[in-house]
Design a protein around this motif. Sequence first.
Motif, PDB file in Angstrom:
ATOM      1  N   UNK A  90       7.868  -6.635   0.882  1.00  0.00           N
ATOM      2  CA  UNK A  90       8.060  -7.173   2.226  1.00  0.00           C
ATOM      3  C   UNK A  90       6.943  -6.686   3.137  1.00  0.00           C
ATOM      4  N   UNK A  91       6.716  -7.379   4.246  1.00  0.00           N
ATOM      5  CA  UNK A  91       5.732  -6.892   5.222  1.00  0.00           C
ATOM      6  C   UNK A  91       6.093  -5.486   5.735  1.00  0.00           C
ATOM      7  N   UNK A  92       7.387  -5.214   5.876  1.00  0.00           N
ATOM      8  CA  UNK A  92       7.832  -3.898   6.338  1.00  0.00           C
ATOM      9  C   UNK A  92       7.392  -2.798   5.359  1.00  0.00           C
ATOM     10  N   UNK A  93       7.550  -3.048   4.066  1.00  0.00           N
ATOM     11  CA  UNK A  93       7.118  -2.061   3.074  1.00  0.00           C
ATOM     12  C   UNK A  93       5.610  -1.840   3.147  1.00  0.00           C
ATOM     13  N   UNK A  94       4.860  -2.897   3.352  1.00  0.00           N
ATOM     14  CA  UNK A  94       3.403  -2.762   3.479  1.00  0.00           C
ATOM     15  C   UNK A  94       3.052  -1.902   4.691  1.00  0.00           C
ATOM     16  N   UNK A  95       3.748  -2.103   5.813  1.00  0.00           N
ATOM     17  CA  UNK A  95       3.511  -1.282   7.010  1.00  0.00           C
ATOM     18  C   UNK A  95       3.877   0.184   6.744  1.00  0.00           C
TER      19      UNK A  95
END
Length: 129
Positions: A90-95
């Motif tokens: 997810x984008x959250x995990x990437x952040x």
Amino acid sequence: MIHHEEDLNELFPKCAERGISVVVGSPFDAGFLAGKDRFLYWGTIPLGYKEKLAGIQKVAANHHVDVRTAALQFCAAPEVVSAVIPGSHTPQQARENAESFFKAKIPASFWEELKREKLIAENAPIPKG
């Protein structure tokens, strides 16, 4: 954070001698260090690894360190490592991965305790804090 002694003591020095860099993929051991019940892509977790992870988690809790963050920074510590590629769904995990890698500070006492408890090799390179 499960460096293999062979990589640390044989592969990495040979790479350094030849000016070769290493790109680390799967710094969480396919999710194992992030809490998944699997190791790399074999499916079965090698004997003793769950116990080792429990030890790492205990030390991490003592120092208020996130194991994922420690894994990312630990993988990048050897001089021969030029990149670390963590997976994210997810984008959250990437952040979160970016923050763990670039912003989170881990105390030297955490790495010292891991070495003292023999959870990482005594000669393992550690992140410069």
